[in-house]
Design a protein around this motif. Sequence first.
Motif, short mmCIF file in Angstrom:
data_model
loop_
_atom_site.label_atom_id
_atom_site.label_comp_id
_atom_site.label_asym_id
_atom_site.label_seq_id
_atom_site.Cartn_x
_atom_site.Cartn_y
_atom_site.Cartn_z
N GLU A 548 11.60 43.36 43.46
CA GLU A 548 12.44 42.88 42.37
C GLU A 548 12.20 43.76 41.14
O GLU A 548 11.07 44.10 40.82
N VAL A 549 13.28 44.13 40.46
CA VAL A 549 13.19 44.88 39.21
C VAL A 549 13.65 43.98 38.09
O VAL A 549 14.82 43.58 38.04
N GLU A 550 12.75 43.64 37.18
CA GLU A 550 13.07 42.76 36.06
C GLU A 550 13.39 43.60 34.84
O GLU A 550 12.58 44.42 34.40
N LEU A 551 14.60 43.40 34.28
CA LEU A 551 15.01 44.11 33.08
C LEU A 551 14.52 43.38 31.84
O LEU A 551 14.66 42.16 31.73
N TYR A 552 13.95 44.13 30.91
CA TYR A 552 13.57 43.57 29.61
C TYR A 552 14.69 43.90 28.64
O TYR A 552 14.67 44.91 27.95
N ASP A 553 15.71 43.04 28.60
CA ASP A 553 16.96 43.37 27.92
C ASP A 553 17.25 42.47 26.72
O ASP A 553 18.40 42.31 26.31
N GLY A 554 16.23 41.87 26.14
CA GLY A 554 16.44 40.94 25.04
C GLY A 554 17.11 41.55 23.83
O GLY A 554 17.81 40.86 23.08
N ASP A 555 16.93 42.84 23.60
CA ASP A 555 17.48 43.48 22.40
C ASP A 555 18.73 44.31 22.70
O ASP A 555 19.18 45.06 21.83
N VAL A 556 19.30 44.19 23.88
CA VAL A 556 20.48 44.98 24.22
C VAL A 556 21.70 44.43 23.46
O VAL A 556 21.94 43.22 23.47
N PRO A 557 22.46 45.27 22.77
CA PRO A 557 23.62 44.79 22.01
C PRO A 557 24.71 44.23 22.92
O PRO A 557 24.78 44.56 24.11
N ALA A 558 25.58 43.41 22.32
CA ALA A 558 26.66 42.77 23.09
C ALA A 558 27.58 43.80 23.72
O ALA A 558 28.16 43.55 24.79
N SER A 559 27.69 44.96 23.09
CA SER A 559 28.57 46.01 23.62
C SER A 559 28.13 46.50 25.00
O SER A 559 28.93 47.10 25.74
N HIS A 560 26.88 46.26 25.35
CA HIS A 560 26.34 46.73 26.63
C HIS A 560 26.01 45.58 27.58
O HIS A 560 25.38 45.79 28.62
N ALA A 561 26.43 44.37 27.22
CA ALA A 561 26.11 43.21 28.06
C ALA A 561 26.66 43.35 29.47
O ALA A 561 25.99 43.03 30.46
N ASP A 562 27.92 43.80 29.57
CA ASP A 562 28.52 43.95 30.91
C ASP A 562 27.80 45.02 31.72
O ASP A 562 27.61 44.87 32.93
N ASP A 563 27.39 46.10 31.06
CA ASP A 563 26.64 47.15 31.76
C ASP A 563 25.35 46.60 32.34
O ASP A 563 24.97 46.90 33.49
N VAL A 564 24.66 45.79 31.54
CA VAL A 564 23.39 45.23 31.98
C VAL A 564 23.59 44.26 33.13
O VAL A 564 22.82 44.28 34.12
N GLU A 565 24.62 43.42 33.04
CA GLU A 565 24.86 42.47 34.11
C GLU A 565 25.20 43.18 35.42
O GLU A 565 24.77 42.77 36.50
N GLN A 566 26.00 44.25 35.33
CA GLN A 566 26.32 45.01 36.54
C GLN A 566 25.07 45.66 37.12
O GLN A 566 24.84 45.66 38.33
N LEU A 567 24.25 46.21 36.24
CA LEU A 567 23.01 46.83 36.70
C LEU A 567 22.11 45.79 37.34
O LEU A 567 21.51 46.05 38.41
N ARG A 568 22.01 44.62 36.74
CA ARG A 568 21.16 43.57 37.30
C ARG A 568 21.64 43.19 38.70
O ARG A 568 20.82 43.01 39.62
N ALA A 569 22.95 43.06 38.88
CA ALA A 569 23.49 42.71 40.20
C ALA A 569 23.20 43.81 41.22
O ALA A 569 22.84 43.54 42.38
N ASP A 570 23.35 45.06 40.79
CA ASP A 570 23.09 46.16 41.71
C ASP A 570 21.61 46.29 42.05
O ASP A 570 21.24 46.66 43.18
N LEU A 571 20.75 45.98 41.09
CA LEU A 571 19.32 45.99 41.38
C LEU A 571 18.95 44.92 42.39
O LEU A 571 18.05 45.11 43.23
N ALA A 572 19.63 43.79 42.34
CA ALA A 572 19.38 42.73 43.32
C ALA A 572 19.79 43.20 44.72
O ALA A 572 19.10 42.92 45.71
N SER A 573 20.91 43.92 44.80
CA SER A 573 21.34 44.47 46.11
C SER A 573 20.35 45.51 46.61
O SER A 573 20.00 45.54 47.80
N ALA A 574 19.91 46.37 45.69
CA ALA A 574 18.93 47.39 46.08
C ALA A 574 17.64 46.75 46.55
O ALA A 574 16.99 47.22 47.49
#
Length: 800
Positions: A548-574
């Motif tokens: 499991e890869v846990e992202l520490y994304d508490g300070d990520v701006p709203a403009s990148h929220a979708d990027d982070v969610e997509q990355l999180r989903a892909d990390l789960a698949s990986a």
Amino acid sequence: MSTDTAIRDSIEEAAGVVGSLWPVHSFVTANPLSGFEDRPFEEAVADAAELLGGRGYPSAETFRAALERGQISRDRLDAELDEAGYDAAPEVLLDQLADAADPAEGDADDATEHADRVLSKWLSAFLDEGSAHWSMPNREAGFYAAFREVAAHDDEIPDAGVAADLPEEPTDAVATALEPYPEGEWEAIFEEELAALPGWTWFVNRRVEDGGEWQSAHPISLAGYLAARLAVLDALDADLSPDDDPGEPDSADEIAAAFLRAWEATYREDLVDAVAAESESLAEGEEDSGRPDAQLVFCIDTRSEVIRRHVEETGDYETHGYAGFFGVPMEYEGYDAEVSVEACPPIVEPQHRVAEAPADEDAHASHDRWTGLREAATEVVETLEANAATAYGFVESAGSGYGVALAARTLVPERVRGLVGAATGPIPDVHEFCEPDLDHEHADEGLPAGLTTEERVEYAAAAFELMGWEQFGRLVVFTGHASETANNPYESSLDCGACAGNPGGPNARVLAAICSDPEVKAALRERGFDVPEDTVFLAAEHNTTTDEVELYDGDVPASHADDVEQLRADLASARERAAAERAESLGADGDAVSETERRAGDWAETRPELGLAGNAGFVVGPRELTSDLDLDGRAFLHSYDHATDPDGDALAAILTGPMVVTQWINAQYYFSTVDNAVYGSGSKVTHNPVGNLGVYQGNGGDLMTGLPLQSLTTAADEPYHQPLRLSTVVHAPVKRVEGVLAEHEQLQVLLDNDWLALTVVDPTRDHRAFHYEQDLSWTPAVAEAELEPETQRAAAVADD
């Protein structure tokens, strides 16, 4: 020269063969024969065998299995055996090797065993790091003084010889014990006595070199230890005369060395050929795929090779390899930690002190409230562990409920892990309310707190220079790693080797914070790193047990929220794919994610994961060289682009740092495999933790020095790690590599003495491969098809 000076000089010389052993709670992998690296490998293992009694080569059975599995090329083996002067069939030579390995019966030295027992008892009491409820008296005065005080009350130490009236100074005790022996024998005597309990000796050696609070509070020295040991031996009337038998050349070792070279060459040739082919493909000018959605920087750890492949398969992602301390040599103090840790490799001195500072007061208060309750429960458990009578009384009064809990942890550990996770859900993780405090503050004593802006810029620039970066995605994720395991004294051996046996998440968070600094970003642009305005740096941590890869994304701006969610989903698949690959290597059936979670939470699981078992190669070059290759989790991967490093400074940093550390790791796995009884630590089943320092086998004796069997074998006790010396492959002009070696003698020593191999794939010379020989000379790598009974050595590669 005074007797005192002669004794101290002889001890210093003898200590040259002493290795290093770190506390098991902060396990650092190291070559157990590091004190012998100044001599050729074959000579070193023979000398170590004489001194320590350990085998230096894999067994005949191991070679036979490798030969039958095709891991050793028959043609390569024939060439190596022929060059060594052996023309018999390999199977015949393996039979001879097996016969030679039958142990000879010898008489045990009663005096030595008696002294070992006495010294182990007092060393464990003196060196204890906080687990003992009763301390050895007078520890603050130092080991020899404390031993001198208790020796008269120890019935196992005869009231005779120097022990009957121990002098105040340790060198005086040594001098008295050595009176019957000529000064020319002193160094040899010291070597043999230091080698009698190598675990304890190596631990003392490391503690002396490191200093630190335990050494400051309770000092010990090799001279003090030897004084106590020689006094006990003198009281037992032991003969200290050193073994002066030089020994005869061992044909079994010659045969084993030839088999080992053939095995290593077979692996290395496959790796080099693959890298050279990819190098040629790269030069054909494939179109740039454009800006990636995200770039993830992983540790060079071999376990990262597996997850990196699967991450890249899930989306438009780049992965890079960098030493897991992320280039920031620091002492790190976590929010919940009682002490700070050196979160950098042992070959690097910490330069900064970084502590976690709360940034969210509500989450901070919630964390403290819940962890207070948890710590109270932990204190109860520790009390039960330390007092058998109390423990029995507690279990009896707790009744069936406690029995059910014990049964659940044993029979359905994955369910318990899930319930614990749910129960601790209200407790905010430290990274959710704390940030690494980078504010610089000068200190009159000790390390300065934080980092200056200039230092931050240097660390950020060094990272991207070493990795050869020229573009940045919308997300850049520095990914540290940690292991998860229950009831395992060797837990830290599965954490980050580049972080001195600590998790790499804190280091990732520090570099992410550095790169997020607006002033650092601006300075990077001035230095030629075109960091886009929309690039966001964040940290993550890879759980190498569950993938499991846990992202520490508490300070990520709203403009990148979708990027982070997509990355999180892909990390789960990986994760699912990587866990399946890892579970298969463990011989596990069923759902891979569930199985890895069970192993993480099962307190009876001796093999939560296989760590870096299998490591054999180290590739330094662009990711494109290996991105299409399945390296089976056996290679360390460090990103490097020779085109961005014309002066070779980045390459020098990689070869003198990460390559040396990987050689340590590789050597420990090698020797723990070839002779686990001497260089490893045996089975976890019979481990007995001692003093928060390490483990015994059984109820006393020497500290175990290496890896347990379960870190080297599969569940069926089948060998998993293939004991090969490290093969490094560098993608760069050979002259540049040669220039780095010429400036760093310690690298030449390792290479000239065959502690590791180095091959260069030169993209400026038709992608040909050149193998390092000795004294800065190279030969073109020889393909198996070109092998002849007497391999023709090519001329040294010295021209452009």
